[in-house]
Every structure is written in C-alpha cells, then in structure tokens.
Motif scaffolding. Sequence first.
Motif, mmCIF file in Angstrom:
data_model
loop_
_atom_site.group_PDB
_atom_site.id
_atom_site.type_symbol
_atom_site.label_atom_id
_atom_site.label_comp_id
_atom_site.label_asym_id
_atom_site.label_seq_id
_atom_site.Cartn_x
_atom_site.Cartn_y
_atom_site.Cartn_z
ATOM 1 N N VAL A 33 19.940 -15.551 67.765
ATOM 2 C CA VAL A 33 20.079 -15.627 69.222
ATOM 3 C C VAL A 33 21.080 -16.717 69.604
ATOM 4 C CG1 VAL A 33 18.868 -16.186 71.370
ATOM 5 C CG2 VAL A 33 17.783 -14.698 69.673
ATOM 6 N N LEU A 34 21.017 -17.852 68.928
ATOM 7 C CA LEU A 34 21.949 -18.945 69.224
ATOM 8 C C LEU A 34 23.381 -18.552 68.882
ATOM 9 C CD1 LEU A 34 19.815 -21.952 67.965
ATOM 10 C CD2 LEU A 34 20.372 -21.397 70.337
ATOM 11 N N GLU A 35 23.565 -17.807 67.802
ATOM 12 C CA GLU A 35 24.905 -17.313 67.472
ATOM 13 C C GLU A 35 25.416 -16.390 68.570
ATOM 14 O OE1 GLU A 35 27.218 -17.756 65.106
ATOM 15 O OE2 GLU A 35 26.079 -19.386 64.210
ATOM 16 N N GLN A 36 24.541 -15.556 69.108
ATOM 17 C CA GLN A 36 24.931 -14.660 70.199
ATOM 18 C C GLN A 36 25.270 -15.449 71.450
ATOM 19 O OE1 GLN A 36 25.185 -11.170 69.775
ATOM 20 N NE2 GLN A 36 26.370 -11.508 71.637
ATOM 21 N N ALA A 37 24.504 -16.507 71.707
ATOM 22 C CA ALA A 37 24.788 -17.361 72.867
ATOM 23 C C ALA A 37 26.147 -18.033 72.730
ATOM 24 C CB ALA A 37 23.689 -18.415 73.021
ATOM 25 N N LEU A 38 26.458 -18.505 71.544
ATOM 26 C CA LEU A 38 27.758 -19.126 71.306
ATOM 27 C C LEU A 38 28.886 -18.109 71.481
ATOM 28 C CD1 LEU A 38 26.771 -21.283 68.208
ATOM 29 C CD2 LEU A 38 27.491 -22.177 70.433
ATOM 30 N N LYS A 39 28.657 -16.884 71.042
ATOM 31 C CA LYS A 39 29.664 -15.830 71.206
ATOM 32 C C LYS A 39 29.899 -15.538 72.683
ATOM 33 C CE LYS A 39 30.897 -11.206 69.558
ATOM 34 N NZ LYS A 39 31.340 -10.693 70.867
ATOM 35 N N MET A 78 22.059 -24.745 71.067
ATOM 36 C CA MET A 78 23.317 -24.171 70.603
ATOM 37 C C MET A 78 24.161 -25.217 69.889
ATOM 38 S SD MET A 78 24.132 -21.998 74.069
ATOM 39 C CE MET A 78 25.881 -21.745 73.708
ATOM 40 N N ILE A 79 24.224 -26.407 70.463
ATOM 41 C CA ILE A 79 25.022 -27.482 69.878
ATOM 42 C C ILE A 79 24.411 -27.949 68.560
ATOM 43 C CG2 ILE A 79 25.774 -29.869 70.227
ATOM 44 C CD1 ILE A 79 25.859 -29.122 73.289
ATOM 45 N N ALA A 80 23.084 -28.101 68.523
ATOM 46 C CA ALA A 80 22.410 -28.511 67.295
ATOM 47 C C ALA A 80 22.605 -27.467 66.194
ATOM 48 C CB ALA A 80 20.927 -28.729 67.560
ATOM 49 N N HIS A 81 22.541 -26.205 66.559
ATOM 50 C CA HIS A 81 22.767 -25.124 65.594
ATOM 51 C C HIS A 81 24.183 -25.204 65.039
ATOM 52 C CE1 HIS A 81 22.812 -21.176 63.748
ATOM 53 N NE2 HIS A 81 23.814 -20.807 64.527
ATOM 54 N N GLN A 82 25.141 -25.455 65.891
ATOM 55 C CA GLN A 82 26.524 -25.580 65.451
ATOM 56 C C GLN A 82 26.693 -26.795 64.532
ATOM 57 O OE1 GLN A 82 28.648 -23.347 65.821
ATOM 58 N NE2 GLN A 82 30.711 -24.213 65.680
#
Length: 212
Positions: A11-17, A57-61
């Motif tokens: 989900v976080l990857e999709q949010a970043l996209k 999102m930032i933490a995931h990145q």
Amino acid sequence: MPEFSPRQNAVLEQALKLLVDGGEKALTTSGLARAANCSKESLYKWFGDRDGLLAAMIAHQASKVRTFERSAGRLTAELLREHLETFGRDLLEVLSGEVSLALNRLAIGQASREGSKLGRLLIEHGRRQIDRRAIGLMEAGRRAGLLRFTDADSAYHTLYGLIVSDLHVRMLLGEPGLKDNQRQAARAVDAFLHLHGVSQDTGGAQRASAGR
C-alpha cells in the motif's frame, strides 16, 4: 523504525507511486484505497491521518537504505567494508530515485507555507532514521576495533559527504544521477577508511591518525 507487513508495504508503494505520478493532490485517502484495493478504514487503522500516512511513506522509503543487522558473528574488517559500501550504494539509489526527488521537491516547494509539515516529516522519519542506523554501524565498528573516531556524528557526516557530495542537490535541479552507484560508494568508503579506519596489517597496532 516501524515495521510494516507485506500488505502495508504494498500500500505504501502505491501511495508513493500516486505521489510521484500525480503530485500531492493525487494522494487522497479515497484515491489510495482505490489504487491499492483496500478500504479507507484499513488505511486509517494502519497509518492514522494524512500526516501519519506521509510519515509511514517516508519511513518505508528510508528502510530501503540498508545498514547493519547485529548478529552473533564478529564484525570483521571485510564485513564492515561490505556494510559501509551497501549503505553507500543504497543511499545513492534511494536519493536518486523518482520517489525521493518528488518528496524533496514537494517539501522544498512547501517550505515557506505556514503549517507545512512535509519537510519536518522527511527529516524525522527519513534522514534521522537513516543517520541513526548508520551511526549504529559505525559505533559497532569502533567497538570491534576497526574504526577510530572521537565523535560518531562527525565521523558519520564525513562518510555521508564523501558518498553524496553535492549530487543530491544537482539531481533536485534536474541533473541525472550517477551511472555507477557502486563505484562511487566504494570510492567513498575507501576515503573514509583512510581517515578513520584501523590498519589490520600489524594486528591492529598501527592505527589511523584521525581521532587521536
């Protein structure tokens, strides 16, 4: 750093996209729920409000920059170099990626806007998390007798500067990234170890002058 499930990471990857493709306006709860095929209730449960989502999102990145996982094995000079080079390569790849550039450009554009939180979130959940884990690696190197420095923060920022230099600023202004991140990371680590490494040629008796 928070740990996310594989589903949450997706989900976080999709949010970043969504953020990269459509900018801040495209990143809505409804839009993300549709794109990620999940409910808005799940998004609120996992990440909370919009600031919570951005922080996640930032933490995931930031988690894509690998440093060092403690294990029962002894940290050797070879392993330390490998960990440092991995950190350098990952850092360059993340900083030069479309996601990082989009987030930073957005934060810069909002810097003068009252109430804007993205810049602070990037520092707290991105840069500082990366810094903390990298400094942990350097402290482990010092405990193992492989590195010598008096101030871990100062030594780390030396390493960071050797790896990144002004590259990130140039990329934010539109220049392309490096063709070989691994080569740049290896060169930076060589220079760093020349400054702060402990020579292994005589069983550790001969030490680098830095930090004395």
